[in-house]
Design a protein around this motif. Structure first.
Motif, PDB file in Angstrom:
ATOM      1  N   ALA A 143      96.030 -41.918 -51.936  1.00  0.00           N
ATOM      2  CA  ALA A 143      96.735 -42.455 -50.768  1.00  0.00           C
ATOM      3  C   ALA A 143      95.982 -43.632 -50.162  1.00  0.00           C
ATOM      4  O   ALA A 143      96.596 -44.614 -49.716  1.00  0.00           O
ATOM      5  CB  ALA A 143      96.938 -41.359 -49.728  1.00  0.00           C
ATOM      6  N   GLN A 144      94.652 -43.555 -50.131  1.00  0.00           N
ATOM      7  CA  GLN A 144      93.861 -44.666 -49.610  1.00  0.00           C
ATOM      8  C   GLN A 144      94.057 -45.920 -50.460  1.00  0.00           C
ATOM      9  O   GLN A 144      94.249 -47.025 -49.930  1.00  0.00           O
ATOM     10  CB  GLN A 144      92.379 -44.274 -49.568  1.00  0.00           C
ATOM     11  N   GLU A 145      94.006 -45.744 -51.764  1.00  0.00           N
ATOM     12  CA  GLU A 145      94.186 -46.889 -52.661  1.00  0.00           C
ATOM     13  C   GLU A 145      95.590 -47.471 -52.522  1.00  0.00           C
ATOM     14  O   GLU A 145      95.764 -48.693 -52.513  1.00  0.00           O
ATOM     15  CB  GLU A 145      93.923 -46.470 -54.099  1.00  0.00           C
ATOM     16  N   ALA A 146      96.585 -46.607 -52.383  1.00  0.00           N
ATOM     17  CA  ALA A 146      97.960 -47.075 -52.263  1.00  0.00           C
ATOM     18  C   ALA A 146      98.152 -47.888 -50.978  1.00  0.00           C
ATOM     19  O   ALA A 146      98.836 -48.916 -50.975  1.00  0.00           O
ATOM     20  CB  ALA A 146      98.924 -45.886 -52.288  1.00  0.00           C
ATOM     21  N   ILE A 147      97.540 -47.438 -49.882  1.00  0.00           N
ATOM     22  CA  ILE A 147      97.670 -48.151 -48.612  1.00  0.00           C
ATOM     23  C   ILE A 147      96.966 -49.503 -48.686  1.00  0.00           C
ATOM     24  O   ILE A 147      97.499 -50.526 -48.237  1.00  0.00           O
ATOM     25  CB  ILE A 147      97.109 -47.285 -47.467  1.00  0.00           C
ATOM     26  N   LEU A 148      95.767 -49.528 -49.254  1.00  0.00           N
ATOM     27  CA  LEU A 148      95.046 -50.792 -49.373  1.00  0.00           C
ATOM     28  C   LEU A 148      95.768 -51.753 -50.322  1.00  0.00           C
ATOM     29  O   LEU A 148      95.811 -52.964 -50.083  1.00  0.00           O
ATOM     30  CB  LEU A 148      93.622 -50.528 -49.862  1.00  0.00           C
ATOM     31  N   GLU A 149      96.343 -51.215 -51.377  1.00  0.00           N
ATOM     32  CA  GLU A 149      97.103 -52.056 -52.301  1.00  0.00           C
ATOM     33  C   GLU A 149      98.319 -52.650 -51.598  1.00  0.00           C
ATOM     34  O   GLU A 149      98.646 -53.828 -51.769  1.00  0.00           O
ATOM     35  CB  GLU A 149      97.534 -51.237 -53.518  1.00  0.00           C
ATOM     36  N   ALA A 150      98.990 -51.843 -50.785  1.00  0.00           N
ATOM     37  CA  ALA A 150     100.155 -52.340 -50.051  1.00  0.00           C
ATOM     38  C   ALA A 150      99.749 -53.443 -49.084  1.00  0.00           C
ATOM     39  O   ALA A 150     100.454 -54.445 -48.936  1.00  0.00           O
ATOM     40  CB  ALA A 150     100.822 -51.187 -49.297  1.00  0.00           C
ATOM     41  N   LEU A 151      98.617 -53.283 -48.417  1.00  0.00           N
ATOM     42  CA  LEU A 151      98.135 -54.325 -47.510  1.00  0.00           C
ATOM     43  C   LEU A 151      97.860 -55.617 -48.273  1.00  0.00           C
ATOM     44  O   LEU A 151      98.150 -56.718 -47.791  1.00  0.00           O
ATOM     45  CB  LEU A 151      96.870 -53.840 -46.794  1.00  0.00           C
ATOM     46  N   GLN A 239     105.404 -41.434 -55.616  1.00  0.00           N
ATOM     47  CA  GLN A 239     106.839 -41.587 -55.392  1.00  0.00           C
ATOM     48  C   GLN A 239     107.168 -42.283 -54.066  1.00  0.00           C
ATOM     49  O   GLN A 239     108.332 -42.498 -53.748  1.00  0.00           O
ATOM     50  CB  GLN A 239     107.523 -40.214 -55.399  1.00  0.00           C
ATOM     51  N   HIS A 240     106.158 -42.654 -53.313  1.00  0.00           N
ATOM     52  CA  HIS A 240     106.410 -43.187 -51.978  1.00  0.00           C
ATOM     53  C   HIS A 240     106.424 -44.713 -51.975  1.00  0.00           C
ATOM     54  O   HIS A 240     105.682 -45.358 -52.717  1.00  0.00           O
ATOM     55  CB  HIS A 240     105.338 -42.682 -51.010  1.00  0.00           C
ATOM     56  N   ASP A 241     107.270 -45.286 -51.127  1.00  0.00           N
ATOM     57  CA  ASP A 241     107.342 -46.740 -50.972  1.00  0.00           C
ATOM     58  C   ASP A 241     106.313 -47.170 -49.927  1.00  0.00           C
ATOM     59  O   ASP A 241     106.626 -47.331 -48.746  1.00  0.00           O
ATOM     60  CB  ASP A 241     108.752 -47.154 -50.540  1.00  0.00           C
ATOM     61  N   TYR A 277     107.989 -43.231 -36.322  1.00  0.00           N
ATOM     62  CA  TYR A 277     108.345 -44.227 -37.336  1.00  0.00           C
ATOM     63  C   TYR A 277     108.739 -43.480 -38.596  1.00  0.00           C
ATOM     64  O   TYR A 277     108.000 -42.629 -39.072  1.00  0.00           O
ATOM     65  CB  TYR A 277     107.160 -45.145 -37.623  1.00  0.00           C
ATOM     66  N   GLY A 278     109.882 -43.792 -39.147  1.00  0.00           N
ATOM     67  CA  GLY A 278     110.309 -43.153 -40.391  1.00  0.00           C
ATOM     68  C   GLY A 278     110.649 -41.694 -40.179  1.00  0.00           C
ATOM     69  O   GLY A 278     110.038 -40.824 -40.769  1.00  0.00           O
ATOM     70  N   HIS A 279     111.583 -41.379 -39.307  1.00  0.00           N
ATOM     71  CA  HIS A 279     111.955 -39.999 -39.018  1.00  0.00           C
ATOM     72  C   HIS A 279     112.336 -39.268 -40.299  1.00  0.00           C
ATOM     73  O   HIS A 279     113.066 -39.765 -41.128  1.00  0.00           O
ATOM     74  CB  HIS A 279     113.143 -39.976 -38.047  1.00  0.00           C
ATOM     75  N   GLY A 280     111.836 -38.053 -40.422  1.00  0.00           N
ATOM     76  CA  GLY A 280     112.145 -37.240 -41.578  1.00  0.00           C
ATOM     77  C   GLY A 280     111.270 -37.522 -42.777  1.00  0.00           C
ATOM     78  O   GLY A 280     111.349 -36.823 -43.773  1.00  0.00           O
ATOM     79  N   ASP A 281     110.435 -38.538 -42.715  1.00  0.00           N
ATOM     80  CA  ASP A 281     109.551 -38.883 -43.820  1.00  0.00           C
ATOM     81  C   ASP A 281     108.201 -38.208 -43.620  1.00  0.00           C
ATOM     82  O   ASP A 281     107.535 -38.441 -42.628  1.00  0.00           O
ATOM     83  CB  ASP A 281     109.355 -40.405 -43.861  1.00  0.00           C
ATOM     84  N   PRO A 282     107.792 -37.313 -44.535  1.00  0.00           N
ATOM     85  CA  PRO A 282     106.521 -36.613 -44.339  1.00  0.00           C
ATOM     86  C   PRO A 282     105.326 -37.538 -44.331  1.00  0.00           C
ATOM     87  O   PRO A 282     104.253 -37.152 -43.885  1.00  0.00           O
ATOM     88  CB  PRO A 282     106.467 -35.653 -45.543  1.00  0.00           C
ATOM     89  N   TYR A 283     105.470 -38.766 -44.833  1.00  0.00           N
ATOM     90  CA  TYR A 283     104.340 -39.686 -44.866  1.00  0.00           C
ATOM     91  C   TYR A 283     104.196 -40.466 -43.567  1.00  0.00           C
ATOM     92  O   TYR A 283     103.188 -41.102 -43.345  1.00  0.00           O
ATOM     93  CB  TYR A 283     104.502 -40.682 -46.025  1.00  0.00           C
TER      94      TYR A 283
END
Length: 357
Positions: A143-151, A239-241, A277-283
């Motif tokens: 999750a950390q890598e995915a967030i940094l990659e998105a940034l 699976q998360h955007d 933010y993102g109601h219903g989204d567990p992330y």
């Protein structure tokens, strides 16, 4: 890197210790494995205990400015209670779990300038010697890598990373320090913020993500920081955007500039609620307040501390991803030398905040 030293408490002829960590980076909350190799001295000795200490180079702010010191953030007893004969070779395997909040030291295989070490303490005949020191390499959680990659994909570039002594209020922080990853703003936000700082506080169930925007001051109002906090889970990362998720976080953070203008004050406990933010989204759990302490640690002056260039400070990556920004200005060998030089010279600054395993 391994430093082999004679057990100083016993003088010439004492046993020596050489700890070898299994190759490869470890994840926060993951298993650190290896072996402690002992060589007997000129006489028989009873090894009372073998203890591993996890150490970090941490920055602290105080009235006189800023200083760095070594902090012990966990400790594990991995062996002991046996007789080591003269000249005998003896190995003790170990496997311990890192704290979930252990800072990450690399991204995409490139060092971030964070200095962590594993030091081996040997207790013999009532005397203790901290005789062996090894560099600890920690890679990000998925999750950390995915967030940094998105940034990185959004246009933010890596600037620097450091560890700050202190606690972030309103969070479940466990360690006595936290990691800040400083990012240059994406072009579309460059006129609004100087930089974004990201802090991850992982735990077995998920992770808190603290985002801080250092705001530019206007003509009649000084700059200040806004802080928001989000929570994510460890499962289902692939699976998360994350691009859309993180983009929403950044927009929400930037909106605080317009909402609070010059009235917000970072480090004084104001709550910055942005609703859900993102109601219903567990992330995308709710965004809530977070503030760093105001007791000489963290950023208590209300204007935010900006670390100067140092180990791991690199140019902004641009839109090509954070990995590009990590490449420049960083030589792995320098980090290895830093581990030994720093921890050997700053033992008096250590704090013992770990529990014996």
């Amino acid at each position: 890197m391994v430093f082999k030293r004679l057990l100083g408490s016993l003088g010439v002829g004492g046993p020596t210790v050489d700890t070898v960590l299994n190759p490869g980076a470890v994840l926060p909350g993951g298993t650190l494995s290896g072996q402690v190799h002992l060589r007997g001295g000129d006489a028989d000795f009873t090894i009372e205990h073998i203890t591993l200490e996890l150490m970090a180079r941490v920055e602290a702010e105080h009235d006189g400015g800023e200083s760095e010191g070594a902090v012990v953030f966990d400790r594990f007893t991995v062996g002991g209670g046996f007789r080591l004969a003269a000249g005998e070779l003896h190995s003790v395997p170990f496997s311990v779990m890192l704290p979930w909040e252990t800072p990450i030291t690399e991204l995409y295989g490139q060092g971030l300038g964070i200095v962590l070490g594993v030091r081996t303490e040997l207790a013999v005949a009532g005397a203790k010697d901290k005789g062996d020191l090894d560099q600890l390499t920690v890679a990000p959680l998925p999750a950390q890598e995915a967030i940094l990659e998105a940034l990185g994909q959004l246009g933010f570039g890596f600037k620097a990373a450091d560890l700050e002594l202190g606690r972030i209020g309103g969070t479940g922080q466990q360690l006595p320090f936290y990691q800040e990853i400083e990012l240059a703003p994406a072009p579309q936000y460059a006129h609004q913020v100087n930089e974004i700082e990201v802090t991850f506080l992982a735990n077995p169930g998920g992770m808190e993500v603290i985002l801080e925007a250092d705001k530019r001051g206007g003509l009649f109002a000084g700059g200040h920081d806004a802080v928001t906090r989000f929570t994510v889970h460890h499962h289902g990362v692939e699976q998360h955007d994350w691009h859309a998720e993180v983009d929403g976080w950044i927009r929400q953070l930037i909106e605080h500039r317009a909402s609070y203008g010059g009235h917000g004050s970072y480090g004084h406990g104001e709550s910055h609620h942005g609703g859900h933010y993102g109601h219903g989204d567990p992330y995308a759990a709710h965004n809530s307040h977070a503030h760093k302490d105001d007791h000489g640690h963290g950023h208590g002056d209300g204007h935010g501390h900006r670390s100067g260039p140092g180990m791991g400070t690199v140019v902004a990556a641009g839109a090509a991803g954070l990995a590009v920004g990590v490449v420049g200005g960083m030589v792995a060998a320098e980090v290895v030398d830093e581990v030994g030089d720093f921890f050997e010279g700053d033992e008096e600054d250590e704090g013992d905040d770990g529990d014996e395993g």
